[in-house]
Design an enzyme around this catalytic site. Structure first.
Site: not given
Length: 284
Positions: A8, A10, A43
């Site tokens: 991932d 952030d 994202g």
């Protein structure tokens, strides 16, 4: 045996200043030299990830827009899952009518309307229940993304027949976020939150987990040889797709409970700690 490591961005690979530490970058490069396939799953849009990579001379697979796009290390889009145009139009029309800040994300740009920045400023002045400093950081994060373009009319994006991979909503008002989720939620759409105050809408098949499974199949890597690390709820599908699940020290309790173990925080270079354990110190 070759490993596929999904990381991932952030709260995981990035520190609190939204940058990649030299230790994280160096450890990823060492893992790649040892044969590991690294994929950043986020994202964010791929071009925003590339901006972050540039400073550290990094190259990796990128699962972007919460699984709606997958790019190879050369930057080629390989597994696209755009929003259906009819849904994208419904979403942005409603958001515009209700005066929400929103972003339309294609494979090249992030479009915002000309009044978008003012909408965020207005909410910061009105909302009382949220921390002012956190709101300021969230606003800077959103407006600091790469390839952002202002347009007078959002319909111009549809007239240009661009594929839309994600619509992002940012609101500092918890009730407005709830209303948006209730109104826009459909069986053919997935709604995620990857940061404080945001909501991201993608195709119903899009998730970090779905994209990770497809990439693993493409690379002929079995689930037992997939390692995933994250900190937030939108990482759970990715973690479920992995044989080894790792939570950041700053992860939510739900993520920690779903994982095999917890590493250090993002400020303590927890990804580097995980890569040392899972890749660099292993003899197999």
């Amino acid at each position: 045996m070759q490993k596929l490591v999904a990381i991932d961005l952030d709260g995981t690979f990035l520190n609190e200043n939204y940058t990649i530490s030299s230790l994280h970058a160096d450890t990823v490069k060492k893992a790649q030299k040892k044969g590991a396939q690294i994929v950043i799953a986020t994202g964010r849009a791929q071009f925003d990830v590339q901006r972050l990579f540039h400073d550290q001379d990094l190259s990796a697979w990128v699962i972007g827009a919460n699984g709606a796009t997958t790019y190879d290390p050369d930057g080629t889009l390989t597994l696209p899952l755009p929003l259906k145009t009819v849904y994208a139009k419904e979403i942005v029309r409603w958001l515009a009518e209700e005066n929400y800040y929103f972003e339309i994300v294609t494979d090249k740009e992030i479009f915002i309307t000309s009044n978008a920045k003012q909408l965020l400023e207005d909410e910061m002045d009105i909302v009382q229940q949220a921390d002012k400093e956190e709101m300021k950081k969230a606003k800077e994060r959103q407006l600091g993304q790469a390839n952002m373009k202002e347009i007078d009319d959002y319909m111009r994006v549809f007239q240009a027949e661009k594929d839309i991979y994600k619509v992002t909503i940012v609101s500092f008002d918890e009730e407005r976020r709830r209303v948006a989720a209730d109104t826009l939620g459909k069986n053919d759409l997935n709604l995620y939150s990857s940061a404080d105050f945001n909501m991201e809408i993608v195709d119903g098949q899009a998730s970090k987990g779905h994209a990770l499974k497809k990439l693993a199949n493409k690379l002929d890597i079995k689930k037992d040889d997939i390692i995933a690390i994250g900190d937030s709820m939108n990482d759970l599908p990715m973690l479920e797709a992995a044989g080894t699940k790792v939570a950041m020290g700053n992860a939510t309790d739900e993520v920690k409970e779903a994982c095999d173990y917890t590493t250090d925080t993002n400020e303590e270079n927890g990804v580097a700690t995980m890569l040392e354990r899972e890749i660099l110190k292993r003899k197999d």
